[in-house]
Design an enzyme around this catalytic site. Structure first.
Site, PDB file in Angstrom:
ATOM      1  N   GLU A  18     -65.044  14.281  36.278  1.00  0.00           N
ATOM      2  CA  GLU A  18     -64.201  13.469  35.972  1.00  0.00           C
ATOM      3  C   GLU A  18     -63.960  12.294  37.215  1.00  0.00           C
ATOM      4  O   GLU A  18     -63.789  12.287  38.374  1.00  0.00           O
ATOM      5  CB  GLU A  18     -62.613  14.210  36.029  1.00  0.00           C
ATOM      6  CG  GLU A  18     -61.613  13.198  35.521  1.00  0.00           C
ATOM      7  CD  GLU A  18     -60.419  12.995  36.535  1.00  0.00           C
ATOM      8  OE1 GLU A  18     -60.175  13.536  37.309  1.00  0.00           O
ATOM      9  OE2 GLU A  18     -59.723  11.787  36.302  1.00  0.00           O
ATOM     10  N   SER A  22     -59.709   6.892  42.745  1.00  0.00           N
ATOM     11  CA  SER A  22     -60.014   7.051  44.064  1.00  0.00           C
ATOM     12  C   SER A  22     -61.357   7.900  44.284  1.00  0.00           C
ATOM     13  O   SER A  22     -61.943   7.770  45.341  1.00  0.00           O
ATOM     14  CB  SER A  22     -58.886   7.914  44.845  1.00  0.00           C
ATOM     15  OG  SER A  22     -57.748   7.126  44.473  1.00  0.00           O
ATOM     16  N   LEU A  24     -64.267  11.316  42.763  1.00  0.00           N
ATOM     17  CA  LEU A  24     -64.864  11.978  41.659  1.00  0.00           C
ATOM     18  C   LEU A  24     -64.524  13.365  41.831  1.00  0.00           C
ATOM     19  O   LEU A  24     -64.500  14.110  43.045  1.00  0.00           O
ATOM     20  CB  LEU A  24     -66.691  11.783  41.950  1.00  0.00           C
ATOM     21  CG  LEU A  24     -67.068  10.409  41.924  1.00  0.00           C
ATOM     22  CD1 LEU A  24     -68.749  10.610  42.140  1.00  0.00           C
ATOM     23  CD2 LEU A  24     -66.704   9.719  40.834  1.00  0.00           C
ATOM     24  N   ASP A 119     -58.110  10.686  31.156  1.00  0.00           N
ATOM     25  CA  ASP A 119     -57.752  11.733  32.008  1.00  0.00           C
ATOM     26  C   ASP A 119     -56.446  12.219  31.594  1.00  0.00           C
ATOM     27  O   ASP A 119     -56.297  13.557  31.620  1.00  0.00           O
ATOM     28  CB  ASP A 119     -57.490  11.226  33.563  1.00  0.00           C
ATOM     29  CG  ASP A 119     -56.730  10.187  33.694  1.00  0.00           C
ATOM     30  OD1 ASP A 119     -56.692   9.305  32.617  1.00  0.00           O
ATOM     31  OD2 ASP A 119     -56.432   9.583  34.958  1.00  0.00           O
ATOM     32  N   ARG A 120     -55.244  11.289  31.054  1.00  0.00           N
ATOM     33  CA  ARG A 120     -54.067  11.687  30.651  1.00  0.00           C
ATOM     34  C   ARG A 120     -54.191  12.830  29.479  1.00  0.00           C
ATOM     35  O   ARG A 120     -53.376  13.921  29.224  1.00  0.00           O
ATOM     36  CB  ARG A 120     -53.257  10.696  30.361  1.00  0.00           C
ATOM     37  CG  ARG A 120     -53.124   9.812  31.711  1.00  0.00           C
ATOM     38  CD  ARG A 120     -52.137   8.413  31.381  1.00  0.00           C
ATOM     39  NE  ARG A 120     -50.913   8.787  31.074  1.00  0.00           N
ATOM     40  CZ  ARG A 120     -50.125   7.810  30.229  1.00  0.00           C
ATOM     41  NH1 ARG A 120     -50.620   6.747  30.090  1.00  0.00           N
ATOM     42  NH2 ARG A 120     -48.919   8.298  30.004  1.00  0.00           N
ATOM     43  N   THR A 142     -53.959   8.533  42.022  1.00  0.00           N
ATOM     44  CA  THR A 142     -53.717   7.222  42.422  1.00  0.00           C
ATOM     45  C   THR A 142     -52.892   6.522  41.825  1.00  0.00           C
ATOM     46  O   THR A 142     -51.949   5.651  42.310  1.00  0.00           O
ATOM     47  CB  THR A 142     -55.111   6.623  42.112  1.00  0.00           C
ATOM     48  OG1 THR A 142     -56.295   7.191  42.621  1.00  0.00           O
ATOM     49  CG2 THR A 142     -55.339   5.068  42.691  1.00  0.00           C
TER      50      THR A 142
HETATM   51  N1  LIG Z   1     -59.448  14.115  50.489  1.00  0.00           N
HETATM   52  C1  LIG Z   1     -58.802  13.017  49.915  1.00  0.00           C
HETATM   53  N2  LIG Z   1     -58.962  11.957  49.531  1.00  0.00           N
HETATM   54  C2  LIG Z   1     -58.548  10.990  48.833  1.00  0.00           C
HETATM   55  N3  LIG Z   1     -57.188  10.944  48.371  1.00  0.00           N
HETATM   56  C3  LIG Z   1     -56.555  12.181  48.672  1.00  0.00           C
HETATM   57  C4  LIG Z   1     -57.265  13.381  49.216  1.00  0.00           C
HETATM   58  N4  LIG Z   1     -56.210  14.336  49.354  1.00  0.00           N
HETATM   59  C5  LIG Z   1     -55.110  13.973  48.782  1.00  0.00           C
HETATM   60  N5  LIG Z   1     -55.341  12.598  48.312  1.00  0.00           N
HETATM   61  C6  LIG Z   1     -54.116  11.791  47.857  1.00  0.00           C
HETATM   62  O1  LIG Z   1     -54.543  12.280  46.378  1.00  0.00           O
HETATM   63  C7  LIG Z   1     -54.102  10.845  45.722  1.00  0.00           C
HETATM   64  C8  LIG Z   1     -55.132  10.573  44.710  1.00  0.00           C
HETATM   65  O2  LIG Z   1     -55.222  11.696  43.750  1.00  0.00           O
HETATM   66  P1  LIG Z   1     -56.376  11.967  43.065  1.00  0.00           P
HETATM   67  O3  LIG Z   1     -57.690  12.393  43.908  1.00  0.00           O
HETATM   68  O4  LIG Z   1     -55.867  13.046  41.822  1.00  0.00           O
HETATM   69  O5  LIG Z   1     -56.709  10.693  42.142  1.00  0.00           O
HETATM   70  P2  LIG Z   1     -57.957  10.053  41.521  1.00  0.00           P
HETATM   71  O6  LIG Z   1     -59.296  10.183  42.226  1.00  0.00           O
HETATM   72  O7  LIG Z   1     -57.633   8.706  41.145  1.00  0.00           O
HETATM   73  O8  LIG Z   1     -58.163  10.790  40.202  1.00  0.00           O
HETATM   74  P3  LIG Z   1     -57.248  10.289  38.900  1.00  0.00           P
HETATM   75  O9  LIG Z   1     -57.842   8.786  38.881  1.00  0.00           O
HETATM   76  O10 LIG Z   1     -57.751  11.246  38.028  1.00  0.00           O
HETATM   77  O11 LIG Z   1     -55.868  10.415  39.031  1.00  0.00           O
HETATM   78  C9  LIG Z   1     -54.064   9.872  46.799  1.00  0.00           C
HETATM   79  O12 LIG Z   1     -52.719   9.195  46.598  1.00  0.00           O
HETATM   80  C10 LIG Z   1     -53.987  10.562  48.139  1.00  0.00           C
HETATM   81  O13 LIG Z   1     -52.721  10.501  48.965  1.00  0.00           O
HETATM   82  C1  LIG Z   2     -53.085   5.273  34.115  1.00  0.00           C
HETATM   83  C2  LIG Z   2     -54.391   5.907  34.585  1.00  0.00           C
HETATM   84  C3  LIG Z   2     -55.004   4.746  35.768  1.00  0.00           C
HETATM   85  C4  LIG Z   2     -54.183   7.345  35.418  1.00  0.00           C
HETATM   86  O1  LIG Z   2     -55.193   7.622  35.915  1.00  0.00           O
HETATM   87  C5  LIG Z   2     -55.695   5.958  33.665  1.00  0.00           C
HETATM   88  O2  LIG Z   2     -55.101   7.150  32.742  1.00  0.00           O
HETATM   89  C6  LIG Z   2     -55.680   4.686  32.935  1.00  0.00           C
HETATM   90  O3  LIG Z   2     -56.322   3.945  33.409  1.00  0.00           O
HETATM   91  N1  LIG Z   2     -54.899   4.672  31.727  1.00  0.00           N
HETATM   92  C7  LIG Z   2     -54.951   3.752  30.520  1.00  0.00           C
HETATM   93  C8  LIG Z   2     -53.761   3.221  30.322  1.00  0.00           C
HETATM   94  C9  LIG Z   2     -52.779   4.081  29.747  1.00  0.00           C
HETATM   95  O4  LIG Z   2     -52.841   5.775  29.919  1.00  0.00           O
HETATM   96  O5  LIG Z   2     -51.861   3.941  28.926  1.00  0.00           O
HETATM   97  K   LIG Z   3     -54.120   9.646  38.006  1.00  0.00           K
END
Ligand SMILES: Nc1ncnc2c1ncn2[C@@H]1O[C@H](COP(=O)(O)OP(=O)(O)OP(=O)(O)O)[C@@H](O)[C@H]1O
Ligand SMILES: CC(C)(CO)[C@@H](O)C(=O)NCCC(=O)O
Ligand SMILES: [K+]
Length: 277
Positions: A18, A22, A24, A119-120, A142
């Site tokens: 996925e 932020s 992978l 993802d949602r 994020t």
């Molecule tokens: N090791 C880490 N690295 C980065 N972010 C982390 C870590 N541990 C906790 N976090 C928190 O996780 C949040 C990001 O969440 P997550 O990793 O689920 O998001 P993502 O990679 O953007 O995935 P998605 O876009 O699917 O939500 C950040 O706000 C951060 O505070």
């Molecule tokens: C809202 C995020 C950034 C959450 O990761 C992602 O699901 C996304 O880019 N969504 C597109 C917009 C929407 O879900 O309506």
């Molecule tokens: K998210």
């Protein structure tokens, strides 16, 4: 965290990836069983350039798991399932054989709108299939998102706001006097703070918690028997505060990091034509 030991049966192995905003998120499956899950950073620019020169998935995996030579051999021909909310990243993984990108039209959720994040959709589908519908998924990533479906597996809708890290980063970056604050553990947090760092932490954390509580209450008014699942990188931190403030709400939540992988598994295992069994 990376897979530390190797599955014994290698014939029905597949990798799920996925691509979040932020980082992978990876899972190694043996058939329907999730064997191991781990997170990595997005690939650095130097590796990205090398990847463009890779000829096979094996080459690619050696770049991703430089130390895991035998793991790389194990995985060399396995299918790679990709779900991405970062289109520029998706393209890179699509170059390789045995990559399958999951798109919104493959998620059986009804009533979706075209730009709904994959993802949602996958997290909601995974949660609903595991624990039942109606289901509300709270993703503390994020972006912090609420995404819900009714008993007919039809999207009710949801909401998107900046996640915890993004709120801290934006305050620090877009103001003249505010520092970029982080929140690594679970300190007791005064609501009415008397220093800048705690004032930012209080503002962000307590309003996010109030928002989560408000959405949950609105959800339960609509669907009194509705379920609620929470995922995402900030789930533990937010749950700790929620537990202290509203234990009855915290206790009612299904806490599950791997919802997207359950969604991917549902779709892969339900599709008899793709050979991943
Ligand atoms: N090791 C880490 N690295 C980065 N972010 C982390 C870590 N541990 C906790 N976090 C928190 O996780 C949040 C990001 O969440 P997550 O990793 O689920 O998001 P993502 O990679 O953007 O995935 P998605 O876009 O699917 O939500 C950040 O706000 C951060 O505070
Ligand atoms: C809202 C995020 C950034 C959450 O990761 C992602 O699901 C996304 O880019 N969504 C597109 C917009 C929407 O879900 O309506
Ligand atoms: K998210």
């Amino acid at each position: 965290m990376k897979p530390h030991k190797h599955p014994e049966h290698t014939d029905n192995i597949w990798l799920a990836l996925e691509i979040g905003n932020s980082r992978l998120h990876w899972a190694l499956f043996v058939g329907e069983t999730l064997y191991s899950a781990w997170d990595t950073d997005h690939l650095p620019e130097s590796v990205m350039q090398q990847l463009a020169e890779c000829q096979t998935l094996n080459d690619l995996l050696e770049k991703i798991f430089p130390q895991g030579e035998s793991l790389t051999n194990t995985l060399s021909l396995c299918p790679l399932l990709v779900a991405s909310v970062v289109p520029s990243q998706t393209a890179i993984w699509q170059t390789y054989p045995n990559t399958r990108v999951i798109t919104l039209n493959q998620v059986p959720l009804k009533g979706v709108y075209p730009t709904l994040g994959i993802d949602r959709a996958l997290a909601l589908w995974g949660a609903g299939k595991m624990w039942g519908f109606p289901m509300l998924v709270i993703d503390t990533g994020t972006a912090l998102t609420f995404t819900a479906a009714d008993a007919n597996e039809c999207l009710v809708g949801g909401a998107i706001l900046p996640g915890l890290g993004l709120q801290f980063a934006t305050l620090g970056q877009q103001t003249g006097q505010l520092p970029v604050v982080e929140m690594q553990n679970f300190p007791s947090l005064p609501r009415f703070a008397l220093n800048t760092t705690e004032a930012i932490q209080s503002g962000v954390v307590y309003t996010i918690l109030a928002g989560i509580k408000d959405f949950i209450e609105a959800w339960l008014q609509l669907f009194p028997n509705g379920k609620i699942a929470i995922k995402g990188g900030d789930r533990t931190l937010l749950l700790n505060y929620l537990q202290a403030l509203h234990p009855e709400i915290a206790d009612s939540l299904i806490v599950e990091a791997n919802l997207i992988f359950w969604g991917m598994r549902e779709i892969v295992m339900g599709d008899s034509t793709d050979g991943i069994k």
